[in-house]
Design an enzyme around this catalytic site. Structure first.
Site, PDB file in Angstrom:
ATOM      1  N   ASN A 170      17.762  73.762  75.535  1.00  0.00           N
ATOM      2  CA  ASN A 170      18.780  73.009  74.598  1.00  0.00           C
ATOM      3  C   ASN A 170      18.111  71.368  74.854  1.00  0.00           C
ATOM      4  O   ASN A 170      18.115  71.024  76.025  1.00  0.00           O
ATOM      5  CB  ASN A 170      20.171  73.203  75.130  1.00  0.00           C
ATOM      6  CG  ASN A 170      20.774  74.487  74.694  1.00  0.00           C
ATOM      7  OD1 ASN A 170      19.818  75.425  74.300  1.00  0.00           O
ATOM      8  ND2 ASN A 170      21.768  74.636  75.360  1.00  0.00           N
ATOM      9  N   GLY A 171      18.275  70.567  73.873  1.00  0.00           N
ATOM     10  CA  GLY A 171      17.991  69.233  73.944  1.00  0.00           C
ATOM     11  C   GLY A 171      16.761  68.985  73.123  1.00  0.00           C
ATOM     12  O   GLY A 171      16.183  69.724  72.516  1.00  0.00           O
ATOM     13  N   LYS A 200      36.957  67.678  56.240  1.00  0.00           N
ATOM     14  CA  LYS A 200      37.199  69.378  56.099  1.00  0.00           C
ATOM     15  C   LYS A 200      36.787  70.064  55.122  1.00  0.00           C
ATOM     16  O   LYS A 200      36.112  71.049  55.203  1.00  0.00           O
ATOM     17  CB  LYS A 200      39.005  69.734  56.395  1.00  0.00           C
ATOM     18  CG  LYS A 200      39.572  69.194  57.669  1.00  0.00           C
ATOM     19  CD  LYS A 200      39.142  70.161  58.843  1.00  0.00           C
ATOM     20  CE  LYS A 200      38.089  69.815  59.488  1.00  0.00           C
ATOM     21  NZ  LYS A 200      37.880  68.786  60.603  1.00  0.00           N
ATOM     22  N   ARG A 244      29.045  77.951  68.159  1.00  0.00           N
ATOM     23  CA  ARG A 244      28.627  76.785  68.290  1.00  0.00           C
ATOM     24  C   ARG A 244      27.684  76.424  67.063  1.00  0.00           C
ATOM     25  O   ARG A 244      27.508  75.264  67.116  1.00  0.00           O
ATOM     26  CB  ARG A 244      28.163  76.650  69.569  1.00  0.00           C
ATOM     27  CG  ARG A 244      28.951  76.923  70.898  1.00  0.00           C
ATOM     28  CD  ARG A 244      28.178  77.257  72.168  1.00  0.00           C
ATOM     29  NE  ARG A 244      27.318  76.008  72.294  1.00  0.00           N
ATOM     30  CZ  ARG A 244      27.549  75.118  73.277  1.00  0.00           C
ATOM     31  NH1 ARG A 244      28.734  74.842  73.804  1.00  0.00           N
ATOM     32  NH2 ARG A 244      26.493  73.693  73.187  1.00  0.00           N
ATOM     33  N   LYS A 273      29.288  73.207  66.695  1.00  0.00           N
ATOM     34  CA  LYS A 273      30.472  72.834  67.019  1.00  0.00           C
ATOM     35  C   LYS A 273      30.480  71.870  68.188  1.00  0.00           C
ATOM     36  O   LYS A 273      31.226  70.967  68.021  1.00  0.00           O
ATOM     37  CB  LYS A 273      31.036  74.202  67.869  1.00  0.00           C
ATOM     38  CG  LYS A 273      32.478  74.012  68.403  1.00  0.00           C
ATOM     39  CD  LYS A 273      33.470  73.799  67.544  1.00  0.00           C
ATOM     40  CE  LYS A 273      34.814  73.351  67.966  1.00  0.00           C
ATOM     41  NZ  LYS A 273      35.740  72.695  67.190  1.00  0.00           N
ATOM     42  N   GLU A 287      39.852  62.472  57.217  1.00  0.00           N
ATOM     43  CA  GLU A 287      39.743  63.754  57.942  1.00  0.00           C
ATOM     44  C   GLU A 287      39.735  65.004  56.959  1.00  0.00           C
ATOM     45  O   GLU A 287      39.170  65.954  56.701  1.00  0.00           O
ATOM     46  CB  GLU A 287      40.760  63.860  58.846  1.00  0.00           C
ATOM     47  CG  GLU A 287      40.904  65.407  59.732  1.00  0.00           C
ATOM     48  CD  GLU A 287      39.442  65.779  60.227  1.00  0.00           C
ATOM     49  OE1 GLU A 287      38.817  64.949  60.485  1.00  0.00           O
ATOM     50  OE2 GLU A 287      39.688  66.980  60.718  1.00  0.00           O
ATOM     51  N   TRP A 319      19.527  76.062  67.368  1.00  0.00           N
ATOM     52  CA  TRP A 319      19.672  74.887  66.261  1.00  0.00           C
ATOM     53  C   TRP A 319      18.588  74.062  66.156  1.00  0.00           C
ATOM     54  O   TRP A 319      18.360  73.227  66.955  1.00  0.00           O
ATOM     55  CB  TRP A 319      21.183  74.311  66.511  1.00  0.00           C
ATOM     56  CG  TRP A 319      21.465  73.533  65.577  1.00  0.00           C
ATOM     57  CD1 TRP A 319      22.435  73.884  64.464  1.00  0.00           C
ATOM     58  CD2 TRP A 319      21.391  71.963  65.239  1.00  0.00           C
ATOM     59  NE1 TRP A 319      22.842  72.799  63.901  1.00  0.00           N
ATOM     60  CE2 TRP A 319      22.324  71.983  64.154  1.00  0.00           C
ATOM     61  CE3 TRP A 319      20.882  71.033  65.924  1.00  0.00           C
ATOM     62  CZ2 TRP A 319      22.245  70.614  63.683  1.00  0.00           C
ATOM     63  CZ3 TRP A 319      20.750  69.731  65.370  1.00  0.00           C
ATOM     64  CH2 TRP A 319      21.681  69.573  64.069  1.00  0.00           C
ATOM     65  N   CYS A 371      22.567  74.882  70.167  1.00  0.00           N
ATOM     66  CA  CYS A 371      21.841  75.897  70.826  1.00  0.00           C
ATOM     67  C   CYS A 371      22.587  76.370  72.119  1.00  0.00           C
ATOM     68  O   CYS A 371      23.591  75.747  72.468  1.00  0.00           O
ATOM     69  CB  CYS A 371      20.492  75.294  71.515  1.00  0.00           C
ATOM     70  SG  CYS A 371      19.409  74.472  70.273  1.00  0.00           S
ATOM     71  N   HIS A 403      37.771  49.434  44.154  1.00  0.00           N
ATOM     72  CA  HIS A 403      36.523  48.859  44.382  1.00  0.00           C
ATOM     73  C   HIS A 403      35.439  49.875  44.396  1.00  0.00           C
ATOM     74  O   HIS A 403      34.408  49.415  44.810  1.00  0.00           O
ATOM     75  CB  HIS A 403      36.380  47.924  45.847  1.00  0.00           C
ATOM     76  CG  HIS A 403      37.779  47.072  45.865  1.00  0.00           C
ATOM     77  ND1 HIS A 403      37.523  46.035  45.052  1.00  0.00           N
ATOM     78  CD2 HIS A 403      38.792  47.337  46.432  1.00  0.00           C
ATOM     79  CE1 HIS A 403      38.622  45.194  45.533  1.00  0.00           C
ATOM     80  NE2 HIS A 403      39.401  45.793  46.137  1.00  0.00           N
ATOM     81  N   GLU A 427      32.876  70.185  55.072  1.00  0.00           N
ATOM     82  CA  GLU A 427      32.411  70.910  56.104  1.00  0.00           C
ATOM     83  C   GLU A 427      32.343  72.474  55.900  1.00  0.00           C
ATOM     84  O   GLU A 427      31.336  73.021  56.388  1.00  0.00           O
ATOM     85  CB  GLU A 427      33.116  70.692  57.589  1.00  0.00           C
ATOM     86  CG  GLU A 427      32.836  69.573  58.252  1.00  0.00           C
ATOM     87  CD  GLU A 427      33.763  69.430  59.560  1.00  0.00           C
ATOM     88  OE1 GLU A 427      33.253  69.327  60.478  1.00  0.00           O
ATOM     89  OE2 GLU A 427      35.185  69.786  59.444  1.00  0.00           O
TER      90      GLU A 427
END
Ligand code: G6P
Length: 610
Positions: A100-101, A487, A27, A605, A483, A74, A2, A506, A490
């Site tokens: 926000n929150g 990427k 964001r 973000k 990572e 958001w 948000c 395994h 995402e």
């Protein structure tokens, strides 16, 4: 996540707050809204989807008025539709609020407010605050007192900004757990959740701390504590320039930031390497060498990409500095009963410096007596302000939701910290010098790897229809495998897994066939021969191998279907180089699949809720 922007001054406010809101688009959000005070009334406009949808609804003639709030939401409670978008108003439309929150006791408050006759229009947790403020404001309390009173009833996290039609040029803002700042202009003031929203107009900001309240009017701002007593706060000058926050000629912020890495790394290292002494100068640690020597254990805590760099830090610290080091997801650490004391150094890694779980983990560590350090990119962010000391990344603003340049700067900053710790302990001056020299050379090597972009683009072309991709690496490059997989998922929504290469046996080996590409990160480091065997195992099962390997390699190269070469460097620094082709690979696959690279679905973000 948000975003909040509010303005009070002499200029038409709607256009200004919408412009600020667009600077926060990166964001991540799923609906947007605006409230303007006009002729003693509050007008509210909201729309699901992008800010552009809201703008379309507003038409060419924006509502006039010189005080306004805008918000990107958001979704946490309730679907991302117009009804649930902020601002939320009270029953009579006197108060409008953005938040926000998460208000954790919203259910109980809602039930009590409904019993007292309030009518709710949304499914959000936020709306309870509008009604709580209404109750006190309607009884005659000034807006600020009504806000202070209402906040006493709520549990959870908030960054809020509130308007009242009875006080048309006032904004009241408050913070607990969700970032907020006041920005100071000439005859005008702003409130925003992120400095980037206001930098086009002013660089003077006051960061709010938890439990602080701000009252803004065109010619004054006041900061109060939770008892409404006035506080003196320092004004900070934000030196990020707007140019670096714009896309320039690049198709996406992510590509721009990938290609910026030689420069961002130079900035991380600048002024810190002491070649002669084989060590580093870190001005912000705020801890003496004697105290560093008393540290018996390190815990590194972070989320997302920062957690991956933390894993690399663990390997570095244990190998070079010989300090037992553990890595913890911040969200797990904060709710466990972690064993830390004054001999434990707890390092939080965060690009934004605002990730709610990382912040809470560091607070918990501090409460238990540990020393805390932050490896943070955003100067003046909450984590940066609350830790005992730290190392700024100086990577410059990172706008792309998928973190790229922050990751490589985090690895470099961890190497700096490792050198500092190592040279106080086991590391000789000669070893120290070797690491310093390798670090100094790194930006140039990064340039060389980035020059392989066209080659990576061609490989991406071949992988674009893959439904699953496996990333394998060992040692320092195991976290790089994680990572690389992150990427890809995402931004291209392709399922990807990262594994330590040997661990493949395994489980993941069962998945391997000619439809599942396997990316091996296999530079010639200490575990190279072991990785060669793992590549053989994949090939024996008909797998398609894409290998990141050292220039001139023939061992893995002869097995690989596609290869990308990286130059030689010290083992501990290979992740900086091997991560680059994986960033590019994910980028090009996502672009080819038509994905919105800079604003991937559902992601944010800066994750300011837990
Ligand atoms: C979000 C971002 C990631 C980031 C993570 C941690 O998930 O999308 O790119 O790695 O948060 O953020 P931080 O700012 O604490 O590094």
């Amino acid at each position: 996540m948000c975003g909040i922007v509010g303005y009070t001054g002499a200029r038409p406010a709607a256009a200004l707050v919408l412009e600020g809101l667009k600077r926060l688009e990166y964001r991540g959000y799923d609906s947007a809204g605006l409230a303007v005070v006009k002729d003693g009334r509050i007008e509210v406009f909201k729309a699901p989807g992008k800010i552009a949808v809201l703008e379309k609804e507003l038409g060419t003639k924006l509502p006039s008025g010189t005080t306004a709030l805008a918000h990107t939401r958001w979704a946490t409670h309730g679907a991302p539709n117009a009804k649930n978008a902020h601002p939320h108003t009270d029953c009579g439309g006197t108060v409008a609020l953005v938040h926000n929150g998460i208000i954790e006791n919203a259910g109980a408050l809602r039930a009590a407010l409904t019993k007292r006759g309030h009518r709710f229009r949304s499914e959000t947790d936020t709306e309870v605050l509008a009604h709580l403020i209404e109750e006190l404001h309607a009884k005659g309390a000034p807006l600020v007192d009504a806000v202070v009173g209402a906040l006493q009833d709520v549990e959870g996290a908030y960054g809020i900004a509130v308007l009242s039609s009875r006080e048309p040029d006032t904004i009241v803002a408050a913070r607990k757990g969700s970032p907020l700042l006041v920005a100071i202009g000439a005859g005008e003031h702003w409130v925003a959740s992120d400095a980037s929203a206001v930098l086009a107009h002013t660089r003077s900001v006051v960061y709010l701390d938890d439990e602080e309240i701000a009252v803004l009017r065109p010619h004054e701002y006041r900061i109060l504590d939770r008892t409404a007593a006035e506080k003196e706060k320092t004004v900070t000058h934000v030196d990020w320039d707007l140019g670096t926050m714009e896309r320039g000629g690049y198709a996406h912020f992510m590509l721009k930031e990938i290609l910026e890495q030689p420069e961002s790394l130079r900035n991380t290292l600048r002024g810190r390497l002491l070649e002669e002494e084989g060590t580093v100068r870190l001005g912000g640690l705020n801890i003496t060498d004697e105290d560093l020597l008393k540290i018996q254990r390190i815990v590194i805590t972070a989320c997302g990409t920062s957690w991956h760099s933390a894993l690399i830090g663990e390997y570095m610290m244990e190998e070079l500095a010989r300090v037992p080091t553990e890595v913890e997801y911040a969200s797990e650490f904060r709710y466990r009963n972690p064993i830390v004391d004054e001999r434990t150094l707890v390092i939080g890694i965060s690009q934004s410096g605002e990730t709610a779980d990382t912040l809470a983990a560091l607070r918990e560590a501090k409460r238990r007596g540990a020393r805390t350090l932050g490896l943070v990119n955003v100067v003046g962010s909450t984590i940066a302000r609350e830790v005992d000391g730290g190392v700024y990344l100086h990577a410059g603003p990172e706008i792309g939701v998928a973190s790229t340049k922050a990751f490589t700067s985090q690895i470099a900053a961890l190497a700096l910290l490792t050198l500092k710790m190592g040279r106080l302990r086991a590391l000789s001056i000669l070893q120290g010098r070797e690491v310093v020299r390798a670090l100094a050379k790194l930006p140039e090597l990064v340039e060389r790897v980035l020059a392989t972009a066209p080659q990576v683009e061609q490989i991406a072309e071949r992988l674009v229809r893959a439904q699953n991709v496996l990333y394998l690496g060992r040692g320092y490059n195991f976290p790089v495998a994680l990572e690389g997989a992150l990427k890809l998922k995402e931004i291209s929504y392709v399922h990807a897994e990262g594994y330590p290469a040997a661990e493949m046996k395994h489980g993941p080996i069962a998945l391997i066939d000619d439809l599942m590409p396997v990316v091996f990160i296999a530079p010639q480091d200490a575990v190279y021969q072991k990785v060669v065997s793992n590549v053989e195992e994949v090939k024996a099962r008909g797998g398609r191998v894409i290998a990141i390997l050292t220039e001139g390699d023939t061992g893995v190269a002869r097995l690989a279907d596609h290869k990308i070469e990286i130059p030689t460097t010290l083992d501990l620094l290979t992740p900086v180089l091997s991560a680059l082709p994986l960033q590019l690979l994910a980028y090009y696959i996502a672009v080819r699949r038509g994905c919105n690279v800079d604003q991937p679905r559902n992601l944010a973000k800066s994750v300011t809720v837990e």
